[in-house]
Design a protein around this motif. Structure first.
Motif, PDB file in Angstrom:
ATOM      1  N   SER A  63       0.835  -1.213   0.000  1.00  0.00           N
ATOM      2  CA  SER A  63       0.000   0.000   0.000  1.00  0.00           C
ATOM      3  C   SER A  63       0.863   1.254   0.000  1.00  0.00           C
ATOM      4  CB  SER A  63      -0.923  -0.001   1.226  1.00  0.00           C
ATOM      5  OG  SER A  63      -1.748  -1.151   1.248  1.00  0.00           O
ATOM      6  N   VAL A  64       1.927   1.233   0.800  1.00  0.00           N
ATOM      7  CA  VAL A  64       2.856   2.372   0.826  1.00  0.00           C
ATOM      8  C   VAL A  64       3.549   2.522  -0.525  1.00  0.00           C
ATOM      9  CG1 VAL A  64       4.961   3.265   1.881  1.00  0.00           C
ATOM     10  CG2 VAL A  64       3.223   2.210   3.315  1.00  0.00           C
ATOM     11  N   GLN A  83      -5.222  -4.959  -7.944  1.00  0.00           N
ATOM     12  CA  GLN A  83      -4.238  -5.703  -7.156  1.00  0.00           C
ATOM     13  C   GLN A  83      -2.900  -5.858  -7.883  1.00  0.00           C
ATOM     14  OE1 GLN A  83      -6.195  -9.377  -5.936  1.00  0.00           O
ATOM     15  NE2 GLN A  83      -6.801  -8.398  -4.024  1.00  0.00           N
ATOM     16  N   MET A  84      -2.549  -4.828  -8.655  1.00  0.00           N
ATOM     17  CA  MET A  84      -1.272  -4.822  -9.355  1.00  0.00           C
ATOM     18  C   MET A  84      -0.712  -3.403  -9.330  1.00  0.00           C
ATOM     19  SD  MET A  84      -2.086  -7.276 -12.638  1.00  0.00           S
ATOM     20  CE  MET A  84      -0.373  -7.694 -12.895  1.00  0.00           C
ATOM     21  N   THR A  85       0.602  -3.311  -9.392  1.00  0.00           N
ATOM     22  CA  THR A  85       1.259  -2.014  -9.455  1.00  0.00           C
ATOM     23  C   THR A  85       2.605  -2.180 -10.142  1.00  0.00           C
ATOM     24  OG1 THR A  85       1.863  -0.047  -8.157  1.00  0.00           O
ATOM     25  CG2 THR A  85       2.495  -2.193  -7.258  1.00  0.00           C
ATOM     26  N   LEU A  86       3.295  -1.071 -10.352  1.00  0.00           N
ATOM     27  CA  LEU A  86       4.628  -1.097 -10.934  1.00  0.00           C
ATOM     28  C   LEU A  86       5.663  -1.030  -9.822  1.00  0.00           C
ATOM     29  CD1 LEU A  86       4.132   1.338 -13.939  1.00  0.00           C
ATOM     30  CD2 LEU A  86       4.314  -1.152 -14.028  1.00  0.00           C
ATOM     31  N   ARG A 102      -1.028  -6.051  -2.818  1.00  0.00           N
ATOM     32  CA  ARG A 102      -2.245  -5.870  -2.035  1.00  0.00           C
ATOM     33  C   ARG A 102      -2.376  -4.399  -1.664  1.00  0.00           C
ATOM     34  NH1 ARG A 102      -1.976 -11.176   1.988  1.00  0.00           N
ATOM     35  NH2 ARG A 102      -1.503 -12.685   0.355  1.00  0.00           N
ATOM     36  N   ASN A 103      -3.599  -3.949  -1.496  1.00  0.00           N
ATOM     37  CA  ASN A 103      -3.830  -2.536  -1.228  1.00  0.00           C
ATOM     38  C   ASN A 103      -4.874  -2.368  -0.130  1.00  0.00           C
ATOM     39  OD1 ASN A 103      -4.053   0.224  -1.288  1.00  0.00           O
ATOM     40  ND2 ASN A 103      -4.381   0.379  -3.493  1.00  0.00           N
ATOM     41  N   ALA A 104      -4.450  -1.786   1.004  1.00  0.00           N
ATOM     42  CA  ALA A 104      -5.359  -1.567   2.133  1.00  0.00           C
ATOM     43  C   ALA A 104      -5.689  -0.091   2.310  1.00  0.00           C
ATOM     44  CB  ALA A 104      -4.735  -2.120   3.412  1.00  0.00           C
ATOM     45  N   GLN A 105      -5.477   0.707   1.252  1.00  0.00           N
ATOM     46  CA  GLN A 105      -5.700   2.147   1.379  1.00  0.00           C
ATOM     47  C   GLN A 105      -7.162   2.492   1.632  1.00  0.00           C
ATOM     48  OE1 GLN A 105      -4.029   4.163  -2.018  1.00  0.00           O
ATOM     49  NE2 GLN A 105      -1.935   3.499  -1.582  1.00  0.00           N
ATOM     50  N   TYR A 145      -0.629   6.394   5.497  1.00  0.00           N
ATOM     51  CA  TYR A 145       0.496   5.821   4.763  1.00  0.00           C
ATOM     52  C   TYR A 145       1.467   6.888   4.253  1.00  0.00           C
ATOM     53  CZ  TYR A 145      -1.734   1.209   4.568  1.00  0.00           C
ATOM     54  OH  TYR A 145      -2.268  -0.011   4.885  1.00  0.00           O
ATOM     55  N   PHE A 146       1.113   8.154   4.400  1.00  0.00           N
ATOM     56  CA  PHE A 146       1.927   9.221   3.803  1.00  0.00           C
ATOM     57  C   PHE A 146       3.342   9.289   4.380  1.00  0.00           C
ATOM     58  CE2 PHE A 146       3.349  13.597   3.201  1.00  0.00           C
ATOM     59  CZ  PHE A 146       3.183  13.729   1.837  1.00  0.00           C
TER      60      PHE A 146
END
Length: 361
Positions: free
Chosen positions: A120-121, A138-141, A184-187, A195-196
């Protein structure tokens, strides 16, 4: 025939036992985990014995942490002599020093659900760095060197985890090409402000070209500094009992959370600030409540209402105690605080329903 059948059965049994057995031969001492897969496809984890003479790095790590703690005790003693009544400053000193130690004692990914928090961060860090591409749900770079599918949501604390930190901290990452990775993303559970601080630490580390473990540790340290700062402010706002709040904030579980990438540390800190401001409004008759205090009270209340599905909304009920406490002073104060508390409750309810009802539906 009976004897041959018996021999055949015994042989068959021995063969089956051999198929279920695993032999491991090693020519050197090692430590860590080995994952094996049985014939039935069931993963089995075997932990090899860590020998002391093969883990000399632990002695060095222990020596450094011990030196750091001895130095901390000396500084704390001097600070206590000079500022014996400044509870907030003493807490600040204790929390920063002990938090740094906790960040090493609990290796990366060993805090509950820390992989989810780290992902998430990372997603928020991408936005801070101007990487806006969204590969999919559920994907990112991620940098190629930051992708490691072996990390579970919560990793066990093993000798290998400590070795990983000791041998790789502050090393540069050569493989920085961005690749699509599962994340995974809990934002959605909390405001992005949770998370900032860690995202700033991640971003600075990435800009400096540091490797993954350094990135995670810098995120942890930045999160710790912000949480400690908020709790220090809360202790200063307390009309009495500031030492009790400081002691609770130094509990091992509290230090563990604020010294990780988890959003729980920020949530705990803001809740302490809200409670302190409510206590100030209820009991502090000598000091005038400023506009800044009211704004902090309102915003910390809104923050609490937006966290973790409204699990902490009952905490907002403390604000209702302000109205009768201020009623005995003059009617103007009673009406003013009634309006403030009413606005706080209504706006918090709007935030809660606007954020979580669509999710629940």
């Amino acid at each position: 025939k009976d004897e041959s059948d018996s021999d055949s059965d015994e042989k068959s049994s021995d063969e089956e036992e051999a198929e279920r057995s695993v032999s491991i031969c090693s020519s050197s001492y090692t430590n860590g985990d080995i994952e094996l897969t049985s014939g039935a496809g069931i993963p089995a984890e075997m932990c090899m014995v860590a020998l002391y003479r093969n883990n000399g790095f632990i002695r060095g790590m222990f020596a450094r942490l011990s030196f750091f703690l001895i130095l901390f005790i000396i500084l704390l003693y001097v600070a206590a002599l000079i500022l014996d009544k400044d509870t907030a400053f003493l807490y600040l000193t204790c929390a920063v020093c002990m938090g740094m130690v906790f960040s090493f004692v609990t290796p990366a990914y060993s805090i509950s659900d820390e992989r989810t928090h780290i992902d998430s961060v990372y997603i928020l860090s991408n936005k801070l760095l101007g990487i806006t591409d969204e590969p999919g749900p559920q994907m990112t770079l991620k940098r190629s060197g930051d992708i490691n599918a072996s990390f579970k949501n919560t990793m066990p604390v093993t000798t290998a985890r400590y070795r990983y930190v000791d041998e790789n901290l502050f090393r540069h990452e050569d493989d920085r090409d961005l690749r699509i990775a599962y994340a995974r993303n809990a934002q959605a559970n909390v405001p992005l402000l949770c998370y900032f601080p860690a995202a700033v630490g991640f971003s600075v580390s990435r800009l400096a070209g540091m490797n993954m473990i350094t990135m995670v540790m810098m995120g942890r340290w930045m999160n710790m500094l912000v949480c400690v700062g908020i709790i220090c402010l809360a202790i200063r706002q307390m009309p009495f009992g500031g030492a009790a709040m400081a002691a609770i904030s130094l509990f091992p579980k509290t230090l563990q959370q604020i010294s990780s990438c988890s959003y729980d540390g920020t949530v705990i800190a803001v809740i302490f600030l809200f409670i302190a401001l409510c206590m100030k409004a209820i009991f502090d008759e000598d000091k005038k409540i400023s506009v800044v205090d009211v704004l902090l009270l309102m915003n910390s209340g809104f923050f609490i209402a937006s966290c973790k599905g409204g699990a902490y909304i009952p905490v907002l009920g403390i604000a209702l105690m302000i109205i009768p406490a201020r009623a005995g002073r003059n009617n103007q104060q009673r009406h003013n605080w009634a309006g403030i508390v009413f606005t706080l409750i209504v706006c918090s309810a709007v935030l809660f329903f606007g954020k979580y009802i669509p999710i629940f539906a």
